[in-house]
Design a protein around this motif. Structure first.
Motif, PDB file in Angstrom:
ATOM      1  N   ASP A  88     -10.772  18.127  -8.809  1.00  0.00           N
ATOM      2  CA  ASP A  88     -10.075  17.749 -10.165  1.00  0.00           C
ATOM      3  C   ASP A  88      -8.601  16.980  -9.695  1.00  0.00           C
ATOM      4  OD1 ASP A  88     -12.374  18.641 -11.427  1.00  0.00           O
ATOM      5  OD2 ASP A  88     -11.531  20.062 -12.346  1.00  0.00           O
ATOM      6  N   ALA A  89      -7.991  17.101  -8.984  1.00  0.00           N
ATOM      7  CA  ALA A  89      -6.782  16.729  -8.561  1.00  0.00           C
ATOM      8  C   ALA A  89      -6.893  15.146  -8.424  1.00  0.00           C
ATOM      9  CB  ALA A  89      -5.469  17.944  -7.954  1.00  0.00           C
ATOM     10  N   LEU A  90      -7.881  14.481  -7.905  1.00  0.00           N
ATOM     11  CA  LEU A  90      -7.609  13.744  -6.672  1.00  0.00           C
ATOM     12  C   LEU A  90      -8.673  12.884  -7.531  1.00  0.00           C
ATOM     13  CD1 LEU A  90      -8.857  11.756  -4.329  1.00  0.00           C
ATOM     14  CD2 LEU A  90     -11.010  13.452  -4.061  1.00  0.00           C
ATOM     15  N   THR A  91      -9.691  13.331  -8.110  1.00  0.00           N
ATOM     16  CA  THR A  91     -10.064  12.706  -9.970  1.00  0.00           C
ATOM     17  C   THR A  91      -8.991  11.844 -11.077  1.00  0.00           C
ATOM     18  OG1 THR A  91     -11.373  14.238 -10.742  1.00  0.00           O
ATOM     19  CG2 THR A  91     -12.528  13.392  -9.188  1.00  0.00           C
ATOM     20  N   ARG A  92      -8.193  13.514 -11.082  1.00  0.00           N
ATOM     21  CA  ARG A  92      -8.096  12.869 -12.113  1.00  0.00           C
ATOM     22  C   ARG A  92      -6.757  11.949 -12.143  1.00  0.00           C
ATOM     23  NH1 ARG A  92      -7.375  19.039 -15.633  1.00  0.00           N
ATOM     24  NH2 ARG A  92      -9.305  19.046 -15.788  1.00  0.00           N
ATOM     25  N   ALA A  93      -5.678  12.575 -10.278  1.00  0.00           N
ATOM     26  CA  ALA A  93      -5.315  11.138 -10.249  1.00  0.00           C
ATOM     27  C   ALA A  93      -5.595   9.764 -10.201  1.00  0.00           C
ATOM     28  CB  ALA A  93      -4.629  11.848  -8.703  1.00  0.00           C
ATOM     29  N   TYR A  94      -5.812  10.266  -9.510  1.00  0.00           N
ATOM     30  CA  TYR A  94      -6.869   8.489  -9.034  1.00  0.00           C
ATOM     31  C   TYR A  94      -6.195   7.486 -10.582  1.00  0.00           C
ATOM     32  CZ  TYR A  94      -8.910   4.205  -7.323  1.00  0.00           C
ATOM     33  OH  TYR A  94      -9.326   3.365  -7.398  1.00  0.00           O
ATOM     34  N   ARG A  95      -7.527   8.532 -11.597  1.00  0.00           N
ATOM     35  CA  ARG A  95      -8.088   8.283 -13.002  1.00  0.00           C
ATOM     36  C   ARG A  95      -6.030   7.271 -13.195  1.00  0.00           C
ATOM     37  NH1 ARG A  95     -12.381   8.410 -14.262  1.00  0.00           N
ATOM     38  NH2 ARG A  95     -13.943   9.391 -14.065  1.00  0.00           N
ATOM     39  N   LEU A  96      -5.432   8.462 -13.457  1.00  0.00           N
ATOM     40  CA  LEU A  96      -3.578   7.668 -13.856  1.00  0.00           C
ATOM     41  C   LEU A  96      -3.512   6.642 -12.922  1.00  0.00           C
ATOM     42  CD1 LEU A  96      -2.811  11.793 -14.465  1.00  0.00           C
ATOM     43  CD2 LEU A  96      -3.569  10.139 -16.079  1.00  0.00           C
ATOM     44  N   TYR A  97      -4.006   6.818 -11.871  1.00  0.00           N
ATOM     45  CA  TYR A  97      -3.124   5.612 -11.021  1.00  0.00           C
ATOM     46  C   TYR A  97      -3.799   4.036 -11.619  1.00  0.00           C
ATOM     47  CZ  TYR A  97      -3.418   2.080  -7.119  1.00  0.00           C
ATOM     48  OH  TYR A  97      -3.353   1.219  -7.156  1.00  0.00           O
TER      49      TYR A  97
ATOM     50  N   HIS B 226      -1.034  -0.374 -17.047  1.00  0.00           N
ATOM     51  CA  HIS B 226      -0.501  -0.830 -18.152  1.00  0.00           C
ATOM     52  C   HIS B 226       0.830  -1.770 -17.376  1.00  0.00           C
ATOM     53  CE1 HIS B 226      -1.561   1.892 -20.876  1.00  0.00           C
ATOM     54  NE2 HIS B 226      -1.873   3.016 -20.163  1.00  0.00           N
ATOM     55  N   SER B 227       0.822  -1.714 -16.136  1.00  0.00           N
ATOM     56  CA  SER B 227       1.881  -2.324 -15.590  1.00  0.00           C
ATOM     57  C   SER B 227       1.582  -3.436 -14.928  1.00  0.00           C
ATOM     58  CB  SER B 227       2.298  -1.397 -14.218  1.00  0.00           C
ATOM     59  OG  SER B 227       1.283  -1.331 -12.897  1.00  0.00           O
ATOM     60  N   ASN B 228      -0.093  -3.851 -15.037  1.00  0.00           N
ATOM     61  CA  ASN B 228      -0.500  -5.423 -15.331  1.00  0.00           C
ATOM     62  C   ASN B 228      -0.542  -5.542 -13.747  1.00  0.00           C
ATOM     63  OD1 ASN B 228      -1.916  -7.536 -15.905  1.00  0.00           O
ATOM     64  ND2 ASN B 228      -0.018  -8.628 -16.132  1.00  0.00           N
ATOM     65  N   SER B 229      -0.269  -4.287 -12.719  1.00  0.00           N
ATOM     66  CA  SER B 229      -0.208  -4.816 -11.472  1.00  0.00           C
ATOM     67  C   SER B 229      -2.073  -4.164 -10.923  1.00  0.00           C
ATOM     68  CB  SER B 229       0.387  -3.983 -10.131  1.00  0.00           C
ATOM     69  OG  SER B 229       0.678  -2.438 -11.574  1.00  0.00           O
ATOM     70  N   GLU B 230      -2.061  -5.013  -9.506  1.00  0.00           N
ATOM     71  CA  GLU B 230      -3.365  -5.203  -8.853  1.00  0.00           C
ATOM     72  C   GLU B 230      -4.175  -3.632  -8.139  1.00  0.00           C
ATOM     73  OE1 GLU B 230      -4.724  -6.773  -5.008  1.00  0.00           O
ATOM     74  OE2 GLU B 230      -2.798  -7.332  -5.000  1.00  0.00           O
TER      75      GLU B 230
ATOM     76  N   ASN C 207       1.889  11.161  -5.578  1.00  0.00           N
ATOM     77  CA  ASN C 207       3.078  12.164  -6.326  1.00  0.00           C
ATOM     78  C   ASN C 207       1.924  12.370  -7.168  1.00  0.00           C
ATOM     79  OD1 ASN C 207       5.878  12.159  -5.567  1.00  0.00           O
ATOM     80  ND2 ASN C 207       5.367  10.609  -4.649  1.00  0.00           N
ATOM     81  N   ILE C 208       1.448  11.824  -7.966  1.00  0.00           N
ATOM     82  CA  ILE C 208       0.709  12.180  -8.910  1.00  0.00           C
ATOM     83  C   ILE C 208      -0.516  13.678  -8.634  1.00  0.00           C
ATOM     84  CG2 ILE C 208      -1.177  11.770 -11.323  1.00  0.00           C
ATOM     85  CD1 ILE C 208      -0.172   9.145 -10.877  1.00  0.00           C
ATOM     86  N   PHE C 209      -1.073  13.803  -7.414  1.00  0.00           N
ATOM     87  CA  PHE C 209      -2.074  14.275  -6.925  1.00  0.00           C
ATOM     88  C   PHE C 209      -1.365  15.379  -6.897  1.00  0.00           C
ATOM     89  CE2 PHE C 209      -3.750  15.980  -3.633  1.00  0.00           C
ATOM     90  CZ  PHE C 209      -5.126  17.092  -3.525  1.00  0.00           C
ATOM     91  N   LEU C 210      -0.129  15.468  -6.130  1.00  0.00           N
ATOM     92  CA  LEU C 210       0.233  17.012  -6.037  1.00  0.00           C
ATOM     93  C   LEU C 210       1.117  17.506  -7.432  1.00  0.00           C
ATOM     94  CD1 LEU C 210       3.141  16.684  -3.202  1.00  0.00           C
ATOM     95  CD2 LEU C 210       0.630  17.696  -2.943  1.00  0.00           C
ATOM     96  N   PHE C 211       1.774  16.703  -8.311  1.00  0.00           N
ATOM     97  CA  PHE C 211       2.057  17.441  -9.429  1.00  0.00           C
ATOM     98  C   PHE C 211       0.497  17.994 -10.016  1.00  0.00           C
ATOM     99  CE2 PHE C 211       1.351  17.680 -14.133  1.00  0.00           C
ATOM    100  CZ  PHE C 211       3.113  18.057 -14.716  1.00  0.00           C
TER     101      PHE C 211
ATOM    102  N   PRO D 227       0.946  -1.354  -0.171  1.00  0.00           N
ATOM    103  CA  PRO D 227      -0.159  -0.041   0.194  1.00  0.00           C
ATOM    104  C   PRO D 227       0.736   0.960   0.470  1.00  0.00           C
ATOM    105  CG  PRO D 227      -0.977  -1.665   1.572  1.00  0.00           C
ATOM    106  CD  PRO D 227       0.170  -2.277   1.231  1.00  0.00           C
ATOM    107  N   ASN D 228       1.843   1.414   0.652  1.00  0.00           N
ATOM    108  CA  ASN D 228       3.010   2.146   1.192  1.00  0.00           C
ATOM    109  C   ASN D 228       3.399   3.103  -0.806  1.00  0.00           C
ATOM    110  OD1 ASN D 228       5.317   3.322   0.996  1.00  0.00           O
ATOM    111  ND2 ASN D 228       3.928   4.739   2.523  1.00  0.00           N
ATOM    112  N   ILE D 229       3.967   2.229  -1.544  1.00  0.00           N
ATOM    113  CA  ILE D 229       3.945   1.696  -2.901  1.00  0.00           C
ATOM    114  C   ILE D 229       3.118   2.857  -3.879  1.00  0.00           C
ATOM    115  CG2 ILE D 229       4.925   1.698  -4.573  1.00  0.00           C
ATOM    116  CD1 ILE D 229       6.384  -1.121  -2.794  1.00  0.00           C
ATOM    117  N   HIS D 230       1.948   1.991  -3.679  1.00  0.00           N
ATOM    118  CA  HIS D 230       0.640   2.253  -4.095  1.00  0.00           C
ATOM    119  C   HIS D 230       0.141   4.060  -3.619  1.00  0.00           C
ATOM    120  CE1 HIS D 230      -0.381  -1.021  -7.340  1.00  0.00           C
ATOM    121  NE2 HIS D 230       0.726  -1.324  -6.117  1.00  0.00           N
TER     122      HIS D 230
END
Ligand SMILES: [Zn+2]
Length: 188
Positions: free
Chosen positions: A93-102, A108-112, A78-82, A69-72
């Motif tokens: 907006d930052a919350l929803t967009r960061a979550y979509r990017l996450y 893409h990285s095929n991870s859970e 970090n995406i949210f802050l950017f 969980p710490n990595i995720h």
């Protein structure tokens, strides 16, 4: 009863739809939006064909310090802050967009997808409340979610020093450097 203009209300309903589709629960919707609880429940039922689940939101920050969980959470934050500080998005907006990017990054990285939307939202609340901070891993210099009390203690992140049990988990995120966590070239 919502007292704003019709267009403001329509905008709030669209936000509610977006948040519900991302997995937001009722307490999150009530905190973030101006719509009444009954209105939100109606939107929720229409979208999900079900009543919103009851129950409390997670209230402990401990979850964010276990290795995966710490990595995720760190990647998401970090995406949210950017988006908030550099791209100047509003907090929501930052919350929803960061979550979509996450989500995209996990696909893409095929991870859970370890971090639920509720956990992502709660993470921001813990940061707002001054319980959490970001500090740099002394090896990769990526910024990771840490308890405020540990802010100045040197540490090595679990990407650089995965726990022995990490190999048993299907988690490509842990075996690659998550670029969003790394400092920009020339950055401090
Ligand atoms: Zn590291």
């Amino acid at each position: 009863m919502y007292k704003g203009s019709v267009t403001d209300e329509a905008r709030e309903v669209l936000r509610a739809i977006e948040l519900i589709q991302l997995g937001a629960r009722m307490p999150v919707l009530e905190k973030e939006l101006m719509l009444s609880r009954n209105r939100l429940i109606r939107v929720y039922r229409e979208l999900k064909s079900n009543s919103p689940p009851k129950g409390m939101l997670p209230f402990s920050a401990d979850w964010y310090f276990t290795w995966l969980p710490n990595i995720h959470a760190s990647l998401f934050y970090n995406i949210f802050l950017f988006l908030k500080d550099t791209a100047k998005c509003s907090r929501l907006d930052a919350l929803t967009r960061a979550y979509r990017l996450y989500i995209e990054h996990c696909e893409h990285s095929n991870s859970e997808r370890v971090l639920s939307f509720t956990r992502a939202w709660t993470l921001l609340r813990f940061f707002d409340g001054g319980l959490l901070t970001l500090s740099r891993c002394q090896v990769c210099r990526g910024r990771f979610v840490r308890q405020i009390n540990d802010a100045y203690k040197p540490f090595t992140c679990s990407l650089c020093a995965p726990p022995s049990r990490a190999g048993a988990t299907r988690n490509p995120l842990a075996s690659q450097r998550a670029t969003a966590l790394l400092p920009a070239p020339g950055g401090a």
